[in-house]
Design a protein around this motif. Structure first.
Motif, PDB file in Angstrom:
ATOM      1  N   ARG A  54      38.126   7.702  65.079  1.00 32.78           N
ATOM      2  CA  ARG A  54      37.284   8.783  64.579  1.00 32.78           C
ATOM      3  C   ARG A  54      36.077   8.979  65.476  1.00 32.78           C
ATOM      4  NH1 ARG A  54      37.755   5.885  59.725  1.00 32.78           N
ATOM      5  NH2 ARG A  54      35.545   5.358  59.888  1.00 32.78           N
ATOM      6  N   PRO A  55      35.635  10.203  65.644  1.00 33.00           N
ATOM      7  CA  PRO A  55      34.411  10.444  66.429  1.00 33.00           C
ATOM      8  C   PRO A  55      33.237   9.712  65.791  1.00 33.00           C
ATOM      9  CG  PRO A  55      35.577  12.496  66.014  1.00 33.00           C
ATOM     10  CD  PRO A  55      36.240  11.445  65.178  1.00 33.00           C
ATOM     11  N   PRO A  56      32.291   9.217  66.604  1.00 34.35           N
ATOM     12  CA  PRO A  56      31.139   8.494  66.029  1.00 34.35           C
ATOM     13  C   PRO A  56      30.315   9.398  65.123  1.00 34.35           C
ATOM     14  CG  PRO A  56      30.779   9.016  68.351  1.00 34.35           C
ATOM     15  CD  PRO A  56      32.207   9.331  68.068  1.00 34.35           C
ATOM     16  N   GLY A  57      29.807   8.775  64.030  1.00 35.01           N
ATOM     17  CA  GLY A  57      28.973   9.527  63.111  1.00 35.01           C
ATOM     18  C   GLY A  57      29.724  10.242  62.015  1.00 35.01           C
ATOM     19  N   THR A  58      31.058  10.097  61.973  1.00 35.78           N
ATOM     20  CA  THR A  58      31.838  10.751  60.933  1.00 35.78           C
ATOM     21  C   THR A  58      32.189   9.747  59.832  1.00 35.78           C
ATOM     22  OG1 THR A  58      33.922  10.292  62.075  1.00 35.78           O
ATOM     23  CG2 THR A  58      32.825  12.390  62.556  1.00 35.78           C
ATOM     24  N   VAL A  59      32.408  10.234  58.645  1.00 37.29           N
ATOM     25  CA  VAL A  59      32.753   9.401  57.490  1.00 37.29           C
ATOM     26  C   VAL A  59      34.069   9.903  56.913  1.00 37.29           C
ATOM     27  CG1 VAL A  59      32.076   8.646  55.188  1.00 37.29           C
ATOM     28  CG2 VAL A  59      30.332   8.961  56.952  1.00 37.29           C
ATOM     29  N   GLU A  60      34.990   8.983  56.698  1.00 34.77           N
ATOM     30  CA  GLU A  60      36.280   9.337  56.106  1.00 34.77           C
ATOM     31  C   GLU A  60      36.262   8.964  54.631  1.00 34.77           C
ATOM     32  OE1 GLU A  60      41.038   8.383  56.690  1.00 34.77           O
ATOM     33  OE2 GLU A  60      39.595   7.835  58.234  1.00 34.77           O
ATOM     34  N   HIS A  61      36.307   9.970  53.770  1.00 36.64           N
ATOM     35  CA  HIS A  61      36.262   9.737  52.327  1.00 36.64           C
ATOM     36  C   HIS A  61      37.637   9.355  51.802  1.00 36.64           C
ATOM     37  CE1 HIS A  61      32.164  11.277  51.939  1.00 36.64           C
ATOM     38  NE2 HIS A  61      32.518  12.246  52.787  1.00 36.64           N
ATOM     39  N   GLU A  62      37.627   8.422  50.847  1.00 36.06           N
ATOM     40  CA  GLU A  62      38.879   8.029  50.198  1.00 36.06           C
ATOM     41  C   GLU A  62      39.383   9.180  49.338  1.00 36.06           C
ATOM     42  OE1 GLU A  62      40.662   5.386  50.547  1.00 36.06           O
ATOM     43  OE2 GLU A  62      39.279   4.360  51.929  1.00 36.06           O
ATOM     44  N   PRO A  63      40.682   9.419  49.325  1.00 43.27           N
ATOM     45  CA  PRO A  63      41.206  10.493  48.470  1.00 43.27           C
ATOM     46  C   PRO A  63      40.958  10.191  47.003  1.00 43.27           C
ATOM     47  CG  PRO A  63      42.993   9.138  49.328  1.00 43.27           C
ATOM     48  CD  PRO A  63      41.746   8.703  50.048  1.00 43.27           C
ATOM     49  N   LYS A  64      40.707  11.229  46.226  1.00 42.25           N
ATOM     50  CA  LYS A  64      40.475  11.058  44.803  1.00 42.25           C
ATOM     51  C   LYS A  64      41.776  10.648  44.095  1.00 42.25           C
ATOM     52  CE  LYS A  64      36.587  14.252  44.294  1.00 42.25           C
ATOM     53  NZ  LYS A  64      36.083  15.446  43.568  1.00 42.25           N
TER      54      LYS A  64
END
Length: 238
Positions: A74-84
């Protein structure tokens, strides 16, 4: 009249026109040459690009073969949210509600036709032999728990009885006593709870049989109840 052009001027004009034609042909040749050169350079660039792409794919494949699958970071500074996640299904709540419906007991249930017409109005389920009630009367099973319903209102007694039977069966108890009283302290000196308790016990799946207690165990004011094995109850559930 305008003077006629001389032969020399006509000759000069022809020479000039010829020179212009030659110059135009040379320009066309130059343009054609430039176009061919541009096409050749474009073809060379495309070939070089395809070759570079092929080498990159080969290098990526060789790297994967050496170290395993590769995933892009992932590009730095990004956040991957867990699926609901979907809301949980309240399975246990549904099972509890089904159990309550199965275990519900009615005050309007007519139990008289199910009781044996002996002096104690004992009860045994279909498939349970008469020797079971005889053995209960003789006290061949040890009493393992007791419930006293004295002083309870009808609703309280019904709930207490249901909870008592569930707990006793979970604990592996088979023979219990339920004291409903003789009704000596009630209006009319009639046993208010006695008939209700008979009806409630018949409606409970945990109960295999019951008889009136012996004199030293409560007599007409109590019942000795034989419970079904908890393992058999689990096997017989749908």
């Amino acid at each position: 009249m305008s003077p006629r052009p001389s032969r020399s001027s006509i000759a000069d004009t022809s020479v000039t026109n010829a020179a212009n034609v030659i110059h135009s042909l040379q320009d066309l040749k130059q343009i054609r040459k430039q176009l061919e050169q541009d096409r050749a350079e474009a073809a060379a660039h495309e070939k070089a690009r395809q070759e570079a792409d092929r080498r990159a794919r080969d290098a990526h494949r060789f790297f994967e073969l050496a170290v395993g699958p590769v995933h892009r970071m992932r590009p730095p500074g990004t956040v991957e949210h867990e699926p609901k996640l979907p809301p949980p299904i309240p399975v246990q709540h549904q099972l509890d509600e089904q159990r309550v419906l199965l275990e519900s007991i009615s005050d309007d249930f007519d139990v008289s036709s199910l009781l044996e017409t002996d002096e104690a109005l004992s009860f045994r389920r279909p498939g349970v032999g008469p020797d079971i009630t005889r053995r209960l009367r003789k006290g061949e099973w040890t009493l393992q728990a007791q419930l006293d319903l004295h002083g309870l209102r009808t609703d309280e007694a019904r709930e207490a009885l249901g909870q008592f039977l569930r707990d006793a069966q979970k604990q592996g108890k088979r023979c219990v006593r339920v004291v409903h009283g003789k009704g000596l302290g009630s209006p009319g000196k009639s046993p208010v709870l006695k008939g209700r308790v008979h009806s409630w016990l018949v409606q409970k799946n945990e109960v295999l049989a019951f008889v009136q207690a012996r004199g030293d165990e409560g007599g007409a004011g109590a019942l000795v109840v034989l419970l079904r094995s908890a393992r058999k109850m689990l096997r017989n559930r749908p």
